[in-house]
Scaffold this active site. Structure first.
Site, PDB file in Angstrom:
ATOM      1  N   HIS A 231       0.814  -1.213   0.000  1.00  0.00           N
ATOM      2  CA  HIS A 231       0.000   0.000   0.000  1.00  0.00           C
ATOM      3  C   HIS A 231       0.855   1.274   0.000  1.00  0.00           C
ATOM      4  O   HIS A 231       0.334   2.383   0.075  1.00  0.00           O
ATOM      5  CB  HIS A 231      -0.909  -0.018   1.236  1.00  0.00           C
ATOM      6  CG  HIS A 231      -2.052   0.925   1.185  1.00  0.00           C
ATOM      7  ND1 HIS A 231      -2.231   1.933   2.107  1.00  0.00           N
ATOM      8  CD2 HIS A 231      -3.098   1.043   0.324  1.00  0.00           C
ATOM      9  CE1 HIS A 231      -3.321   2.603   1.829  1.00  0.00           C
ATOM     10  NE2 HIS A 231      -3.863   2.099   0.754  1.00  0.00           N
ATOM     11  N   LYS A 233       3.314   4.394  -1.192  1.00  0.00           N
ATOM     12  CA  LYS A 233       3.470   5.312  -2.324  1.00  0.00           C
ATOM     13  C   LYS A 233       4.805   6.016  -2.134  1.00  0.00           C
ATOM     14  O   LYS A 233       4.938   6.896  -1.269  1.00  0.00           O
ATOM     15  CB  LYS A 233       2.345   6.348  -2.379  1.00  0.00           C
ATOM     16  CG  LYS A 233       0.948   5.761  -2.613  1.00  0.00           C
ATOM     17  CD  LYS A 233       0.249   5.414  -1.335  1.00  0.00           C
ATOM     18  CE  LYS A 233      -1.160   4.912  -1.618  1.00  0.00           C
ATOM     19  NZ  LYS A 233      -1.777   4.306  -0.425  1.00  0.00           N
ATOM     20  N   ASP A 238      17.378   9.748  -7.780  1.00  0.00           N
ATOM     21  CA  ASP A 238      18.822   9.919  -7.571  1.00  0.00           C
ATOM     22  C   ASP A 238      19.234   9.819  -6.098  1.00  0.00           C
ATOM     23  O   ASP A 238      20.293  10.332  -5.713  1.00  0.00           O
ATOM     24  CB  ASP A 238      19.293  11.258  -8.146  1.00  0.00           C
ATOM     25  CG  ASP A 238      19.220  11.297  -9.673  1.00  0.00           C
ATOM     26  OD1 ASP A 238      19.184  10.213 -10.288  1.00  0.00           O
ATOM     27  OD2 ASP A 238      19.188  12.408 -10.240  1.00  0.00           O
ATOM     28  N   HIS A 427      -8.931  11.108   1.660  1.00  0.00           N
ATOM     29  CA  HIS A 427      -8.017   9.975   1.508  1.00  0.00           C
ATOM     30  C   HIS A 427      -6.708  10.205   2.248  1.00  0.00           C
ATOM     31  O   HIS A 427      -5.816   9.357   2.230  1.00  0.00           O
ATOM     32  CB  HIS A 427      -7.747   9.723   0.017  1.00  0.00           C
ATOM     33  CG  HIS A 427      -7.156   8.383  -0.271  1.00  0.00           C
ATOM     34  ND1 HIS A 427      -5.827   8.207  -0.634  1.00  0.00           N
ATOM     35  CD2 HIS A 427      -7.692   7.143  -0.237  1.00  0.00           C
ATOM     36  CE1 HIS A 427      -5.594   6.917  -0.821  1.00  0.00           C
ATOM     37  NE2 HIS A 427      -6.702   6.250  -0.584  1.00  0.00           N
ATOM     38  N   LYS A 429      -3.913  10.606   5.299  1.00  0.00           N
ATOM     39  CA  LYS A 429      -3.576   9.880   6.522  1.00  0.00           C
ATOM     40  C   LYS A 429      -2.493  10.682   7.241  1.00  0.00           C
ATOM     41  O   LYS A 429      -1.296  10.416   7.079  1.00  0.00           O
ATOM     42  CB  LYS A 429      -3.057   8.474   6.211  1.00  0.00           C
ATOM     43  CG  LYS A 429      -3.930   7.648   5.244  1.00  0.00           C
ATOM     44  CD  LYS A 429      -3.401   7.704   3.848  1.00  0.00           C
ATOM     45  CE  LYS A 429      -4.031   6.721   2.874  1.00  0.00           C
ATOM     46  NZ  LYS A 429      -5.436   6.567   2.825  1.00  0.00           N
ATOM     47  N   ASP A 434       0.728  17.298  19.746  1.00  0.00           N
ATOM     48  CA  ASP A 434       1.418  18.287  20.582  1.00  0.00           C
ATOM     49  C   ASP A 434       2.148  19.334  19.757  1.00  0.00           C
ATOM     50  O   ASP A 434       3.043  20.028  20.264  1.00  0.00           O
ATOM     51  CB  ASP A 434       2.398  17.604  21.539  1.00  0.00           C
ATOM     52  CG  ASP A 434       1.710  17.047  22.781  1.00  0.00           C
ATOM     53  OD1 ASP A 434       0.552  17.424  23.025  1.00  0.00           O
ATOM     54  OD2 ASP A 434       2.322  16.229  23.492  1.00  0.00           O
TER      55      ASP A 434
END
Length: 509
Positions: A231, A233, A238, A427, A429, A434
């Site tokens: 899952h 991404k 380089d 979508h 996350k 704090d």
């Protein structure tokens, strides 16, 4: 009769992700009735499976009882800088520099909480950039690809054969033809509806392409349980610049979300708290992070590790990091896999929430977190921490949304403030705790992310990046509907029924 455990439907491309038809199944329109059928079949299949192991084993370590001394905090972590692993004095100075941004005691407490769960590997001297929504992300990623000199590594759950992916393929082929090593690994379930011709075109041009855990075991040298998905991404160019977060290579990100200047403009959130049926038409709300500096080495290593673990063809060359200091940000890169004894992303979030003294701001696409996490959020609110959640009002997989809503009443009674984004499909996350612990990643707050998937989150420590994250949170909150406890207690019986039913399978979503 044995029924195999299948990937949750949230891991299978849906109509909202792919358009009105699922191209992997020609002629089959995915409508409301089909979605209900998929959910019911998934529930039946999962009911025959053993309950998955929890993401953390044994008793939880207590949060710090007091603010630890700087020297003690520094001795509990490892830090890699531009010139390699730092010694004790330089390690302490790097943490002091992060603490000097503000809220030093909060940062020390949070680092101590992280260390209580085990090893903490930090990366100093990074430059970070927050990327909000698809257009800004793709612009930055494509610019980096265009400037590649040696190597491009791309790992993505979904690569959808749409205009943005065609542009990506054109760039990758162009760089390959100019002598740059290019490798792409995609998840075979996440990219199920993308035709082989898309990937074959890149292969024929010399791009190394690999499917993660193919559905057909004959196509893999190292077949795994089909429930185990990649899952992540990640883009690394380089070994100098890296990207990670929640954004797939998909047409749903072609325009920005309503909250952040999407193509259809800012929309006022509805006032009734019901599902916003037009949210999907206003784009998807998501977040990525761009990194330069030593933390890129960790992202680079993860792609190489996945490539090797899947026995993908062709050798990918590790590259030395660039010389010089990129910036001053202190970071962690936290990966997780189904093989881990404990999920480090889960322990990061749980430990940081339990140690929080000031604020917990979570923005989460899929929220079915389990009892320990609900306890931690509720306890934090009861001790006076400002705990606020931005969750979806509309989802591409509603069972997770309903399972998460089953926790609302308890959280609201504890003092947690809950908001549902109305401008777009959520979508993202992300979390900022704090004001000094910020995380952007691929991991949702659900059991599939914590137990079954390869995930990765980038964590930035310090108030500077935390301030930017808080501003982003506040803007999303302004585009959300606040959930009122009294009104929630009078929600329809049908909605309550959905919450109850899907909460029974919370550990499977």
């Amino acid at each position: 009769m044995f029924v195999p455990c299948l990937p949750a439907a949230s891991d299978v491309p849906t109509a909202s992700q792919r358009g009105s038809r699922w191209s992997g199944w020609p002629g089959f329109a995915v409508g409301r009735s089909a979605a209900v059928l998929v959910s019911l079949l998934t529930a039946v299949a999962l009911s025959a499976c053993a309950t998955p192991a929890p993401p953390v084993q044994g008793p939880l370590p207590p949060p710090p009882a007091s603010t630890p001394a700087m020297a003690k905090v520094a001795s509990a972590v490892e830090v890699v800088g531009a010139q390699g692993t730092l010694g004790p004095q330089r390690r302490e100075q790097v943490i002091r520099n992060a603490a000097a941004q503000g809220s030093a005691d909060l940062l020390k407490r949070q680092l101590a909480a992280m260390a209580s769960f085990g090893d903490v590997d930090l990366y100093a001297n990074n430059d970070t950039r927050l990327l909000i929504d698809g257009p800004a992300t793709f612009e930055a990623m494509f610019a980096a690809i265009s400037q590649a000199k040696k190597q491009i590594l791309l790992e993505s759950y979904i690569i959808e054969d749409a205009a943005v992916a065609q542009r990506l393929a054109d760039l990758l082929v162009q760089r390959q033809q100019q002598g740059v090593q290019v490798a792409v690994i995609y998840d075979a379930i996440g990219s199920l509806s993308t035709q082989d011709a898309y990937f074959d075109r890149m292969r024929q041009s010399g791009v190394a392409v690999c499917a993660f855990n193919p559905v057909n075991p004959l196509k893999s040298r190292r077949y795994q349980d089909i429930t185990k998905r990649d899952h992540r991404k990640i883009l690394v160019v380089d070994n100098a610049v890296g990207f990670t977060g929640g954004i797939n290579i998909s047409a749903v990100y072609s325009s920005g979300s309503g909250s952040f200047g999407g193509s259809k403009g800012r929309q006022k959130p509805s006032k009734d708290g019901q599902d916003d049926s037009k949210a999907k038409d206003r784009g998807w709300r998501d977040t990525m992070i761009q990194v330069r500096g030593p933390a890129v080495q960790a992202l680079h290593g993860l792609v190489l590790q996945t490539w090797q673990h899947q026995a993908c063809g062709g050798a990918l060359q590790p590259l030395p990091p660039p010389e010089g200091v990129a910036g001053q940000q202190l970071m962690r890169i936290i990966p997780s896999t189904p093989q881990d004894k404990e999920n480090r992303i889960y322990t990061l979030l749980l430990g940081s929430i339990r140690a929080a003294q000031k604020s917990v701001y979570l923005t989460m696409a899929y929220f079915a977190p389990g009892q320990d996490m609900v306890d931690a959020l509720s306890d934090a609110a009861r001790r006076g921490v400002d705990v606020q959640l931005i969750l979806p009002s509309q989802s591409d997989f509603s069972p997770v949304m309903h399972a998460g809503r089953s926790h609302y009443e308890r959280l609201l009674k504890a003092g947690v403030k809950i908001h549902e984004l109305k401008d777009a499909v959520l979508h993202a996350k992300t979390a900022v705790i704090d004001g000094v612990v910020s995380t952007v990643g691929s991991s949702n707050m659900d059991w599939r992310s914590f137990v079954h998937n390869n995930e990765v989150n980038a964590v930035v420590l310090g108030e500077d990046f935390g301030t930017a994250m808080t501003r982003m949170f506040e803007k999303d909150r302004d585009a959300s509907h606040h959930i009122d406890l009294t009104a929630w207690q009078h929600r329809p019986v049908l909605q309550r029924g959905k919450e109850y039913f899907y909460s029974l399978l919370e550990h499977w979503w």
